[in-house]
Design an enzyme around this catalytic site. Structure first.
Site, mmCIF file in Angstrom:
data_model
loop_
_atom_site.group_PDB
_atom_site.id
_atom_site.type_symbol
_atom_site.label_atom_id
_atom_site.label_comp_id
_atom_site.label_asym_id
_atom_site.label_seq_id
_atom_site.Cartn_x
_atom_site.Cartn_y
_atom_site.Cartn_z
ATOM 1 C CG ASP A 162 -12.055 1.910 -9.046
ATOM 2 O OD1 ASP A 162 -13.057 1.337 -9.521
ATOM 3 O OD2 ASP A 162 -12.129 2.788 -8.165
ATOM 4 C CD GLU A 165 -2.426 1.907 0.468
ATOM 5 O OE1 GLU A 165 -2.522 3.143 0.415
ATOM 6 O OE2 GLU A 165 -2.986 1.149 -0.347
ATOM 7 N NE ARG A 219 -14.744 4.666 -0.899
ATOM 8 C CZ ARG A 219 -14.860 4.001 -2.044
ATOM 9 N NH1 ARG A 219 -15.982 4.038 -2.732
ATOM 10 N NH2 ARG A 219 -13.845 3.297 -2.499
ATOM 11 C CE1 TYR A 230 -25.288 6.329 0.940
ATOM 12 C CE2 TYR A 230 -26.070 7.075 -1.202
ATOM 13 C CZ TYR A 230 -25.036 6.648 -0.379
ATOM 14 O OH TYR A 230 -23.752 6.560 -0.882
#
Length: 392
Positions: free
Chosen positions: A290, A31, A105, A213
């Protein structure tokens, strides 16, 4: 046992890592950021995402943090009239085998991160992958510091601007969509009672739309307002003033505008995606999430597709190290058509469903209003339904 390297420790990368670990492999995640964290706000999870989370062993961890949604509600953003609604309880859950939910998320990322830690996945922060080299039965991920990490397989899950994709596909920068999105999260306690609901509500207007939402167990309301403004340059997470946001959505119905006025700490992004490509695989290297198929948010399937990728990879890579290239080719073949269709559907929805004006908007309203709940479920069945993880 296969040693798998994963470039990227976001939602897609951790899902891939977990899928590989559950298939009995050794996994190392590289990462770029020092810590494994996730930024952003709400994310929608259709039943196909929950099928994937179940296969990855973290469904309950996500469900515990999720808000389950009763309907997707489509409103005319100018007149304030309710156009159509797709119920997400009862027959929907029975048909698709799982609920529709929204989650922050960070909560989804945390559940995947916890799963990776339980599975003894090696998590290395501060390691930005800049490319790769292959030799024989090995692949080495090259990092910005000059270090090399070797294994039998590398999965590039390093996002929209993937360095692994840059070397594998070489298709340059992402496609700027010309759409700008403003995001904010507000306490539900500030929302008038009559504007609260267990629904994803979309207000569609000429060249813009507004979605809201609940998230955080109903403690917060996620706001996302998008303009088809012809933006030409990438913007990611820059601040925007409330006055600017309100000025961008002048024609919004009074009820929706009241919610928009509550927004604060607005952040702005210019939406980007990429054209679908035929090949995501180079020998022992493949792309996922992605990095492979970035898509606009209009179908609410970006994270769902990444989770599916992870499960398919985990299923297909139950093999010996020598079989990795052939299995990655099959992964490419299994996932290519579905993700391309979803990418192009998301673009179509933004243009033809969310942003029409005048006569086209009236025709859209009439078309949606004619559909029964069963017909609306039929329309999303290919997307929200279960997936054959083996691609047989």
């Amino acid at each position: 046992m296969i040693h798998t390297l994963v470039a990227g420790g976001g939602i897609g990368g951790l899902a891939v890592a977990l899928g590989q670990a559950r298939s009995g492999h050794r996994v190392t995640v590289l990462e770029s950021r020092p810590e494994f964290t996730e930024i952003g706000a709400g994310i929608q999870l259709a039943p196909n995402a929950f099928h994937a989370l179940e296969a990855l062993g973290v469904r309950d961890g996500v469900a515990d943090r999720a808000d389950f949604i009763d309907e997707l509600r489509f409103m005319d953003g100018v007149s304030g009239h309710r156009v159509a609604a797709m119920p997400l309880t009862g027959a929907y859950r029975t048909r698709f085998g799982n609920p529709y939910a929204v989650v922050h998320r960070a909560d989804l990322h945390r559940a995947l991160l916890d799963g990776c830690r339980r599975a003894d996945v090696e998590l290395l922060g501060g390691q930005r992958v800049t490319g790769y080299r292959q030799s024989g039965g090995q692949v080495a991920a090259v990092t910005a510091s000059g270090e090399r990490f070797s294994a039998q397989m590398l999965i590039g899950a390093d996002g929209l601007r993937s360095a692994v994709r840059g070397e594998l596909v070489g298709d340059g920068p992402p496609r700027v969509s010309g759409h700008t999105i403003y995001r904010s999260v507000i306490p539900m306690s500030e929302v008038p009672e009559h504007l609260r609901s267990r629904a994803v509500v979309l207000w569609a207007g000429p060249g813009w739309h507004f979605v809201h939402y609940p998230i955080g167990g109903g403690a917060f309301l996620n706001l996302a307002a998008t303009r088809d403004d012809g933006a030409r340059h990438e913007v990611a997470g820059e601040p925007a003033t409330p006055a600017h946001v309100m000025d961008e959505f002048r024609g919004l119905d009074a009820s929706a505008r009241r919610l928009l006025e509550l927004g604060r700490d607005w952040r702005v992004w210019v939406l980007c995606d990429r054209n679908p490509v035929e090949t995501w695989v180079d020998g022992r290297v493949a792309l996922a999430g992605d990095a492979a198929h970035p898509m606009l948010q209009y179908a609410a399937q970006g994270a769902c597709m990444a989770l599916e990728d992870a499960v398919v990879l985990g299923s297909l890579l139950r093999c010996d190290p020598g079989d990795v290239p052939q299995r990655l080719e099959k992964y490419n073949a299994v996932r290519r058509e579905r993700t391309a269709r979803t990418t192009l559907t998301a673009r179509w929805m933004g243009t033809e469903l969310y942003h029409p004006a005048g006569a086209r908007a009236l025709a859209r309203n009439a078309l949606l209003a004619r559909h029964s709940p069963d017909e609306l479920h039929d329309a999303v069945a290919w997307l929200h339904g279960a997936v054959d993880w083996d691609g047989a």
